[in-house]
Design an enzyme around this catalytic site. Structure first.
Site, PDB file in Angstrom:
ATOM      1  CD  GLU A   1      12.905  44.721  42.202  1.00  0.00           C
ATOM      2  OE1 GLU A   1      14.029  44.216  42.272  1.00  0.00           O
ATOM      3  OE2 GLU A   1      11.872  44.120  42.532  1.00  0.00           O
TER       4      GLU A   1
ATOM      5  CG  HIS B   1       8.927  41.422  44.165  1.00  0.00           C
ATOM      6  ND1 HIS B   1       8.738  40.628  43.061  1.00  0.00           N
ATOM      7  CD2 HIS B   1      10.267  41.670  44.226  1.00  0.00           C
ATOM      8  CE1 HIS B   1       9.910  40.395  42.487  1.00  0.00           C
ATOM      9  NE2 HIS B   1      10.856  41.022  43.173  1.00  0.00           N
TER      10      HIS B   1
HETATM   11  P1  PGA Z   1      16.825  39.456  40.106  1.00  0.00           P
HETATM   12  O1  PGA Z   1      15.571  39.773  41.059  1.00  0.00           O
HETATM   13  O2  PGA Z   1      18.017  40.140  40.700  1.00  0.00           O
HETATM   14  O3  PGA Z   1      16.937  37.970  40.124  1.00  0.00           O
HETATM   15  O4  PGA Z   1      16.487  39.996  38.750  1.00  0.00           O
HETATM   16  C1  PGA Z   1      15.404  41.041  41.628  1.00  0.00           C
HETATM   17  C2  PGA Z   1      14.080  41.108  42.335  1.00  0.00           C
HETATM   18  O5  PGA Z   1      13.097  40.583  41.820  1.00  0.00           O
HETATM   19  O6  PGA Z   1      13.973  41.665  43.440  1.00  0.00           O
END
Ligand code: PGA
Length: 243
Positions: A157, A86
């Site tokens: 992401e 992450h």
């Molecule tokens: P968010 O986080 O939906 O608050 O942007 C997503 C993540 O970091 O997995």
């Protein structure tokens, strides 16, 4: 059926986690809902019958690693998945692609499915290095990786799209589609296995359908909005309507 991953990060204390889980339990979903609670609430959430994953695992299985929790320990208390790489682990806690690879292998060793997060930073984007970053992250995960019968999930992401305390700048679906297409093509360079690709970064009840409608999108990884019962209820409803 889509994946809905709820990453609670460090937003909720024990009691808030259990209360939220109770409310989520009463929602009806046929989708693949997986909750990533804090380590302290983990066993309780498992005992309520949820599919669960670790927010992070250490690559070492056991031993003198103060403060660490391994894939092995999570597996033992009922985890089926683990987030790996992450961006908050990479850019706040300094984890690199080698750590990510070792964590993927440690998940395989105990039968957890790693959900590997990849994505470009704001700086990468501004310098037109998105493709470079994505290709490198994929190469580091998949090159000579013995997948065997294991499963692996990729979450795209964009780091700049992840919300902090609720405020985020979502990626446009068109941009997400481009990068997710690239991810799909790149993975095919290494394996023919079916690898689900998810989108994450400021997903909420208003934009969730625009991401899951994308050809290469198998679901969403939701942070902040998954900790608010009203938003999360709407997200689950929106997705149920398209099943
Ligand atoms: P968010 O986080 O939906 O608050 O942007 C997503 C993540 O970091 O997995």
């Amino acid at each position: 059926m889509k994946y809905i991953l709820a990453n609670w990060k460090m937003y909720l204390n024990y009691e808030e986690s259990v209360n939220l889980a109770k409310q989520i339990k009463s929602l009806d979903t046929e989708d693949n809902l997986i909750i990533f609670p804090s380590a302290l609430a983990f066993k309780e959430i498992v005992s309520m019958g949820f599919e669960t994953g670790a927010q992070n695992v250490s690559w070492a299985p056991q031993g003198a690693y103060t403060g660490a929790l391994s894939a092995f320990l999570y597996k033992e208390v009922g985890a089926k998945y683990a987030l790996v790489g992450h961006s908050e682990r990479r850019y706040i806690f300094g984890e690199n692609n080698e750590d990510v690879r070792k964590k993927v292998e440690s998940c395989f060793d105990v039968g957890l499915t790693p959900v590997v997060c990849i994505g470009e930073t704001k700086e990468d984007k501004d310098e037109s290095k998105t493709q470079y970053r994505i290709k490198k992250q994929i190469m580091k995960v998949f090159d000579n990786l013995d997948i065997g019968n294991n499963k692996i999930i990729i979450a795209y992401e964009p780091v700049w799209a992840i919300s902090h305390g609720g405020e985020g700048q979502p990626c446009t679906p068109a941009d997400a589609e481009d990068v997710m297409g690239l991810i799909k093509r790149e993975i095919l360079e290494y394996t023919d296995n079916e690898i689900p690709i998810l989108y994450g970064g400021s997903v909420d009840e208003k934009n969730v359908l625009s991401y899951v409608a994308l050809e290469d999108c198998s679901g969403v990884l939701v942070g902040s909005a998954s900790t608010k019962i009203d938003s999360f209820t709407e997200i689950i409803k929106e997705l149920s309507d398209i099943n």
